[in-house]
Design an enzyme around this catalytic site. Structure first.
Site, short mmCIF file in Angstrom:
data_model
loop_
_atom_site.label_atom_id
_atom_site.label_comp_id
_atom_site.label_asym_id
_atom_site.label_seq_id
_atom_site.Cartn_x
_atom_site.Cartn_y
_atom_site.Cartn_z
N ASP A 1 13.87 31.89 33.73
CA ASP A 1 14.82 32.66 32.92
C ASP A 1 15.05 34.05 33.50
O ASP A 1 14.15 34.62 34.13
CB ASP A 1 14.29 32.76 31.48
CG ASP A 1 15.37 33.16 30.50
OD1 ASP A 1 16.58 33.09 30.84
OD2 ASP A 1 15.01 33.57 29.37
N ASN B 1 22.23 24.61 26.96
CA ASN B 1 22.97 25.43 27.92
C ASN B 1 24.43 24.98 28.11
O ASN B 1 25.23 25.70 28.70
CB ASN B 1 22.26 25.48 29.28
CG ASN B 1 21.01 26.34 29.28
OD1 ASN B 1 20.04 26.06 30.00
ND2 ASN B 1 21.01 27.41 28.49
C1 IPE Z 1 15.95 28.45 28.70
O1 IPE Z 1 16.56 29.68 28.89
C2 IPE Z 1 16.57 27.41 29.59
C3 IPE Z 1 16.35 27.58 31.01
C4 IPE Z 1 15.73 28.56 31.60
C5 IPE Z 1 16.87 26.53 31.83
P1 IPE Z 1 17.75 30.18 27.95
O2 IPE Z 1 18.17 31.49 28.51
O3 IPE Z 1 18.77 29.13 27.81
O4 IPE Z 1 17.00 30.34 26.56
P2 IPE Z 1 17.33 31.28 25.32
O5 IPE Z 1 18.77 31.05 24.97
O6 IPE Z 1 17.09 32.70 25.76
O7 IPE Z 1 16.37 30.87 24.27
C1 IPE Z 2 18.23 31.16 33.27
O1 IPE Z 2 18.84 32.38 33.39
C2 IPE Z 2 19.03 30.05 33.90
C3 IPE Z 2 19.63 29.10 32.95
C4 IPE Z 2 19.48 29.14 31.65
C5 IPE Z 2 20.43 28.05 33.53
P1 IPE Z 2 19.79 32.94 32.27
O2 IPE Z 2 21.21 32.71 32.67
O3 IPE Z 2 19.43 32.44 30.93
O4 IPE Z 2 19.46 34.49 32.36
P2 IPE Z 2 19.51 35.56 31.19
O5 IPE Z 2 18.58 35.08 30.12
O6 IPE Z 2 20.92 35.59 30.72
O7 IPE Z 2 19.07 36.83 31.83
MG MG Z 3 18.17 33.18 29.51
#
Ligand code: IPE
Ligand code: IPE
Ligand code: MG
Length: 253
Positions: A24, A72
């Site tokens: 993340d 997602n």
């Molecule tokens: C969890 O991260 C999913 C992945 C890292 C693939 P998200 O960014 O989607 O989770 P939330 O929305 O912060 O809970």
């Molecule tokens: C994690 O990075 C990757 C996926 C969820 C695919 P994020 O895109 O959630 O990164 P933040 O949470 O917005 O920083």
């Molecule tokens: Mg995230």
């Protein structure tokens, strides 16, 4: 891990066999640089290759990466599209390397919502690397922990409907044998980058006794040194699984 009060025995604690990571922080990493989330996702993918090597060098047998959650899909269409493209090109590019390294690739998650082209690339990458014996990389894509438990329950319901088993025979062992990763060592260590301290519908069932490690580091900055910090923290944990260590409370103090 304590050898008790005598000091007579020094254990070299065993490292984790299975490490899972919620990758993340790509969006925030990019925003910090005035870039779009896509740039963060591209930088994030680049971290994976070194990590696989580092896990192999540290005798970690399985690395499970959460790449795309079932939630997602709610991201803006252009971001979803970019993530799908990145996943496809990653498989095309890296499967051969994994094959050469002897790493077996497995993808867990729904699959049916991916394009035919992506589904084909997944199947081909898995087939190419199937015989790998020097480690397993699991990519969780369109994966949700609730989906995982529900599909295990559905399999059991189908067995009951076919008369192959009774409803009374369903227990945690039967369900646990039907969730994803059931044939692999249990997840010892679950890491989440970016400072969030939640599971976000990742491995709900399988993490029952995993050790959790949270770091503020954003995923595109997560390097081998960060992995070692997590492994050091893991070594200091006292895994009791609901029981009591030899020596009782004094040894735990
Ligand atoms: C969890 O991260 C999913 C992945 C890292 C693939 P998200 O960014 O989607 O989770 P939330 O929305 O912060 O809970
Ligand atoms: C994690 O990075 C990757 C996926 C969820 C695919 P994020 O895109 O959630 O990164 P933040 O949470 O917005 O920083
Ligand atoms: Mg995230």
């Amino acid at each position: 891990m304590s050898a008790g009060g005598t000091g007579a025995t020094e254990y070299e604690p065993l490292g984790p066999r299975h490490v899972a990571i919620i990758m993340d922080g790509n969006g925030r990493w990019a925003a910090n640089r005035g870039l779009s989330p896509s740039a963060g996702h591209k930088a994030g993918v680049e971290r994976i290759r070194d990590l696989i090597e580092a896990c192999k060098a540290r005798q970690i047998e399985v690395l499970t990466l959460f790449a795309f959650s079932s939630e997602n899909w709610q991201r803006p269409p252009a971001e979803v599209e970019l993530l799908m493209t990145l996943f496809h090109s990653y498989l095309r590019r890296e499967a051969r390397k994994m094959h050469e390294q002897g790493v077996r690739l497995r993808v867990i998650g729904r699959r049916d919502r991916f394009s035919q082209r992506l589904q084909r690339a997944i199947a081909e990458a898995e087939a190419l690397t199937r015989e790998g014996t020097s480690g397993t990389l699991v990519i969780a894509a369109d994966y949700g922990g609730r989906w995982d438990i529900a599909q295990a329950a559905r399999l059991l319901a189908e067995e009951v409907a076919r008369g192959e088993r009774s409803a009374e025979s369903i227990d945690d062992v039967a369900l646990g044998e039907r969730v994803q990763l059931a044939d692999l060592p249990p997840v010892d260590l679950l890491i989440r980058s970016s400072g969030e301290q939640r599971i976000s519908n990742f491995i709900l069932w399988q993490a029952a006794y995993s050790e959790f490690y949270f770091t503020e580091t954003l995923w595109p900055d997560f390097d081998t040194n960060e992995l070692d910090l997590a492994l050091d923290a893991y070594q200091r944990r006292d895994r009791r699984f609901g029981g009591r260590n030899p020596g009782g409370l004094e040894a735990q103090a």
